[in-house]
Write an enzyme that holds these catalytic residues in place. Structure first.
Site, PDB file in Angstrom:
ATOM      1  N   TRP A  32       0.845  -1.152  -0.050  1.00  0.00           N
ATOM      2  CA  TRP A  32      -0.112   0.115  -0.110  1.00  0.00           C
ATOM      3  C   TRP A  32       0.869   1.249  -0.051  1.00  0.00           C
ATOM      4  CZ3 TRP A  32      -2.650  -4.343   1.062  1.00  0.00           C
ATOM      5  CH2 TRP A  32      -4.013  -4.338   0.973  1.00  0.00           C
ATOM      6  N   TRP A  34       0.619   4.757   0.866  1.00  0.00           N
ATOM      7  CA  TRP A  34       1.150   5.678   2.142  1.00  0.00           C
ATOM      8  C   TRP A  34       1.704   4.922   3.140  1.00  0.00           C
ATOM      9  CZ3 TRP A  34      -2.651   8.614   5.783  1.00  0.00           C
ATOM     10  CH2 TRP A  34      -3.727   7.994   5.848  1.00  0.00           C
ATOM     11  N   GLY A 153      -7.039   7.258   2.066  1.00  0.00           N
ATOM     12  CA  GLY A 153      -6.608   6.384   2.997  1.00  0.00           C
ATOM     13  C   GLY A 153      -7.747   6.086   4.358  1.00  0.00           C
ATOM     14  N   ASP A 155     -10.862   5.076   4.940  1.00  0.00           N
ATOM     15  CA  ASP A 155     -12.033   4.571   4.256  1.00  0.00           C
ATOM     16  C   ASP A 155     -13.499   4.949   4.600  1.00  0.00           C
ATOM     17  OD1 ASP A 155      -9.668   3.256   3.941  1.00  0.00           O
ATOM     18  OD2 ASP A 155     -10.353   1.456   3.581  1.00  0.00           O
ATOM     19  N   TRP A 333     -12.210   4.431  10.909  1.00  0.00           N
ATOM     20  CA  TRP A 333     -11.759   5.837  10.727  1.00  0.00           C
ATOM     21  C   TRP A 333     -13.136   6.660  11.487  1.00  0.00           C
ATOM     22  CZ3 TRP A 333      -7.183   7.878  10.078  1.00  0.00           C
ATOM     23  CH2 TRP A 333      -6.182   6.939   9.450  1.00  0.00           C
ATOM     24  N   GLU A 368      -3.292  -1.936  14.565  1.00  0.00           N
ATOM     25  CA  GLU A 368      -3.437  -0.757  13.463  1.00  0.00           C
ATOM     26  C   GLU A 368      -4.113   0.318  13.882  1.00  0.00           C
ATOM     27  OE1 GLU A 368      -6.243  -2.847  10.940  1.00  0.00           O
ATOM     28  OE2 GLU A 368      -6.267  -1.410   9.153  1.00  0.00           O
TER      29      GLU A 368
HETATM   30  C1  DGY Z   1      -8.713  -1.915   2.900  1.00  0.00           C
HETATM   31  O1  DGY Z   1      -8.673  -2.871   2.295  1.00  0.00           O
HETATM   32  O2  DGY Z   1      -9.284  -1.782   4.093  1.00  0.00           O
HETATM   33  C2  DGY Z   1      -7.998  -0.561   2.578  1.00  0.00           C
HETATM   34  O3  DGY Z   1      -8.000   0.413   3.308  1.00  0.00           O
HETATM   35  C3  DGY Z   1      -8.301  -0.386   1.001  1.00  0.00           C
HETATM   36  O4  DGY Z   1      -7.187   0.221   0.576  1.00  0.00           O
END
Ligand code: DGY
Length: 402
Positions: A32, A34, A153, A155, A333, A368
């Site tokens: 990914w 970033w 980023g 989502d 998020w 995360e």
């Molecule tokens: C995910 O798959 O959750 C990612 O954030 C998409 O880029």
């Protein structure tokens, strides 16, 4: 070296795939963009050669039009969806990401990567910024619009809720999620309806020649990170004798952001839905992020007050204010605390704030994201950018203490 340092190094090594680092072996088995920028910063504290390779693999996936795709699919696996067949862009996804890669290039340079090597990266960085200014500004506002919730980023940020209502969740072919059973509780991930809309947008984008389709939201966070990256590129260019247009673009973006998205009434920045033609007033961490542009930037002191009054939680910054009706402390998020966001703000909020972030990880693990009130770890464990940025924060802590 501290135990935290050793654990962080162990995680980077575990997630290392030789030329790139996966964000999490369990949930995100590709590169990914970033995430990879943050990973490079972490690697720079362990191995400058490996850090440089991370960035070079990322830049190696750049499209001819300058975009750095947000995912590069280096290996075939069914462990992640949507894969390349859905995106239709070859071995990569087709949208971009906030240009953390340029912040990484500057940090690697500060930490000792050879000047001639860094110089070789500058043309690709310049093209990636040009792409954002030219292809992510549909109304010519001199701000950056995200064209898919995955592009900035964040989502399921509540700022996307209203624009997504116009996206038909049933339009895309049936799609099977593989993410939900990889976390302790599916409530920590976006909903099925949100996912269906994300996939509809992927197909719309594909059918529109990979140009903005039916989602474009001017975004104070994406714009702020792009300005920070432009300023970093301008500094690198000047020091290494490479001509770029970064300072001109940075000046335009600063003006666009202040003129178009600042709200003195609210004391924060707003998002703007360029398709639905309306401002979106959600109280997200993105709405105060332009304070990262310095004390003289439009609204800086009001932003500090908003941050203090609306984003106070014990472990750093929640992604959505607990005062917002959209706040959900466990859902991705929509409220949790993220170490990359804390890292951005740690430069401005001082040593105490930085140490708080390190304590959060020390006590709860390298997750995360984290419950902003209890500190409980959420999402994927042994997460790359959490480990990488802990290494950077430890280095900054050492620098201050020395
Ligand atoms: C995910 O798959 O959750 C990612 O954030 C998409 O880029």
């Amino acid at each position: 070296m501290s135990r935290l340092h050793d654990l962080a190094s162990e995680i980077l090594q575990e997630n290392d795939r030789g030329r790139f680092t996966v964000p999490s072996g369990h949930l995100y088995p590709h590169q990914w963009a970033w995430d990879s920028g943050f990973a490079a910063i972490g690697w720079a504290h362990l191995d400058l050669q490996r850090a440089s390779l991370e960035l070079e693999t990322l830049l190696g996936g750049q499209w001819d039009d300058g975009r750095i795709p947000h995912i590069q699919f280096h290996e075939d696996t069914k462990e992640y969806a949507p894969g390349p067949d859905v995106w239709g862009g070859g071995r990569s996804s087709t949208i971009s990401n906030p240009p953390v890669w340029t912040l990484a290039a500057e940090r690697l340079s500060e930490l000792g990567v050879d000047e001639s090597r860094v110089k070789g990266w500058l043309p690709a960085l310049e093209r990636s910024h040009k792409f954002l200014s030219e292809h992510r500004d549909p109304l010519g506002w001199n701000c950056i619009a995200t064209c898919h919730p995955w592009e900035n980023g964040q989502d399921n940020c509540p700022a996307w809720d209203q624009p997504l209502e116009a996206v038909d969740p049933e339009e895309a072919p049936p799609f099977e999620r593989v993410d939900k059973d990889r976390v302790e509780d599916a409530a920590q991930r976006p909903t099925d309806t949100q996912y269906k809309r994300y996939i509809t947008l992927v197909y719309r984008f594909r059918n529109n020649g990979f140009k903005i389709a039916n989602f474009a939201v001017y975004d104070p966070f994406f714009t702020t990170v792009t300005i920070l990256a432009e300023v970093a590129l301008a500094r690198l260019g000047e020091r290494l004798g490479v001509e770029t247009e970064a300072s001109q673009r940075a000046a335009k973006l600063r003006k666009g952001l202040a003129d178009r998205l600042w709200s003195a009434d609210l004391g924060r920045y707003r998002y703007y839905d360029a398709i639905g033609e309306r401002y979106l007033d959600t109280l997200t961490i993105g709405s105060v992020s332009p304070m990262l542009l310095g004390a003289d930037f439009q609204g800086a002191s009001a932003l500090k007050t908003t941050l203090k009054e609306c984003f106070q939680t014990p472990f750093g910054l929640p992604s959505v204010s607990p005062q917002s009706p959209d706040f959900d402390p466990v859902c991705y998020w929509r409220g949790p605390t993220w170490v990359n966001i804390n890292w951005f703000f740690s430069r401005f909020l001082g040593a105490e704030f930085r140490d708080k972030t390190l304590k959060l990880v020390e006590r709860n693990g390298f997750w995360e994201y984290f419950h902003p009130v209890t500190g409980k770890g959420l999402g994927a464990d042994r997460f790359t950018w959490t480990a990488a940025l802990v290494l950077d924060l430890l280095d900054l802590q050492k620098g201050v203490k020395a």
